[in-house]
Structures are given as structure tokens and as C-alpha cells.
Design a protein around this motif. Structure first.
Motif, short mmCIF file in Angstrom:
data_model
loop_
_atom_site.label_atom_id
_atom_site.label_comp_id
_atom_site.label_asym_id
_atom_site.label_seq_id
_atom_site.Cartn_x
_atom_site.Cartn_y
_atom_site.Cartn_z
N ALA A 110 -5.57 13.81 -26.04
CA ALA A 110 -4.18 14.06 -26.42
C ALA A 110 -4.02 15.48 -26.97
N TYR A 116 -6.37 0.19 -23.26
CA TYR A 116 -6.61 1.63 -23.30
C TYR A 116 -5.28 2.38 -23.20
N GLU A 117 -4.40 1.90 -22.33
CA GLU A 117 -3.09 2.52 -22.18
C GLU A 117 -2.27 2.37 -23.46
N THR A 137 -4.86 8.69 -37.26
CA THR A 137 -4.64 9.51 -36.07
C THR A 137 -3.82 10.75 -36.45
N MET A 153 -10.07 9.86 -26.89
CA MET A 153 -8.65 9.78 -26.55
C MET A 153 -7.82 10.71 -27.43
N SER A 163 -4.43 13.51 -19.72
CA SER A 163 -3.89 12.15 -19.63
C SER A 163 -4.95 11.17 -19.12
N LEU A 164 -4.66 9.91 -19.29
CA LEU A 164 -5.53 8.88 -18.71
C LEU A 164 -5.53 9.00 -17.19
N PHE A 187 -3.81 4.67 -26.16
CA PHE A 187 -3.50 6.06 -25.85
C PHE A 187 -2.02 6.37 -26.10
N TYR A 244 -12.08 5.97 -28.81
CA TYR A 244 -10.87 6.32 -29.56
C TYR A 244 -10.82 7.82 -29.85
N ILE A 279 -1.64 6.86 -29.75
CA ILE A 279 -2.17 8.18 -30.12
C ILE A 279 -1.16 9.27 -29.78
N LEU A 280 -0.59 9.23 -28.58
CA LEU A 280 0.41 10.21 -28.18
C LEU A 280 1.64 10.15 -29.08
#
Length: 109
Positions: free
Chosen positions: A76, A6-7, A26, A72, A81-82, A10, A69, A13-14
Motif C-alpha cells: 500500500a 486477503y482482499e 496500521t 501488504m 495492488s493485489l 488489504f 500483513y 489497510i488502504l
């Protein structure tokens, strides 16, 4: 269970948000903006519901992945944030006997 994936997702994505990459889905979502991202979250939520009604576990799992997804991407876009979500989940984990009363029926439309 490891949540490293997940990290990593993410972080990708960022990175796409900060460093758009041609041909990236994305990047496409960020280029289209919040409305498109929200539509995708809604679409994927509906697909989770439909797959769940059909009780096909593999389809449900795949749709959950799609929904997570897109959530997330929305996070973003909104600057969430997570760690923000983790904090909320930690708080919820501490709650017990938190049953809420049923909502009142709608009487007037």
C-alpha cells in the motif's frame, strides 16, 4: 480456499492509509513511514525463519500471517495492488522447467 480475507485485509489497510484512525496500528505504521514499514517486514521475515528452524507449525503459521500483513502495508505504501501481485503469480504459474543455474561463489570481497 477463499482469498477474500486477503482482499478485505488489504482494503482495510488502504482505508487506513487514506483515512487514518487514531489507535490503529496500521495508521501508526503509515505515520512512521517507509523506513518503519521496511524494518517491520525485515523483523517479521526473520521471525518466519526462526519459527521455521524450530519447526513449530503453529508459530510458523502465525509468523506468516504477520509477514503477509506487513507486506501488504508495504504494498500500500508503494502503490502496489493485489492485482499487480496476482498478475506476476499468473505469469509464474505458466512457467515450467524454469530451474536457474546455481549462482557463482563470491571470490572477492
Amino acid at each position: 480456499m477463499s482469498y477474500d480475507v486477503y482482499e478485505r485485509v488489504f482494503a482495510t489497510i488502504l482505508d487506513r492509509k487514506e483515512n487514518p484512525e487514531e489507535g490503529s496500528y496500521t495508521t501508526y505504521l503509515f505515520d512512521k513511514g517507509l523506513e518503519k514499514i521496511l524494518k517491520k517486514v525485515g523483523e517479521e521475515s526473520t521471525e518466519v525463519i526462526i519459527a521455521s528452524c524450530r519447526q513449530n507449525k503453529e508459530d510458523v503459521i502465525n509468523e506468516y500471517g504477520d509477514l503477509i500483513y506487513h507486506l501488504m502495508v508495504l504494498m500500500a505504501e508503494l502503490g502496489i495492488s493485489l492485482e499487480d501481485i496476482d498478475r506476476v503469480m499468473e505469469e509464474r504459474d505458466q512457467k515450467t522447467h524454469n530451474l536457474k543455474a546455481e549462482r557463482k561463489p563470491i571470490e572477492n570481497l
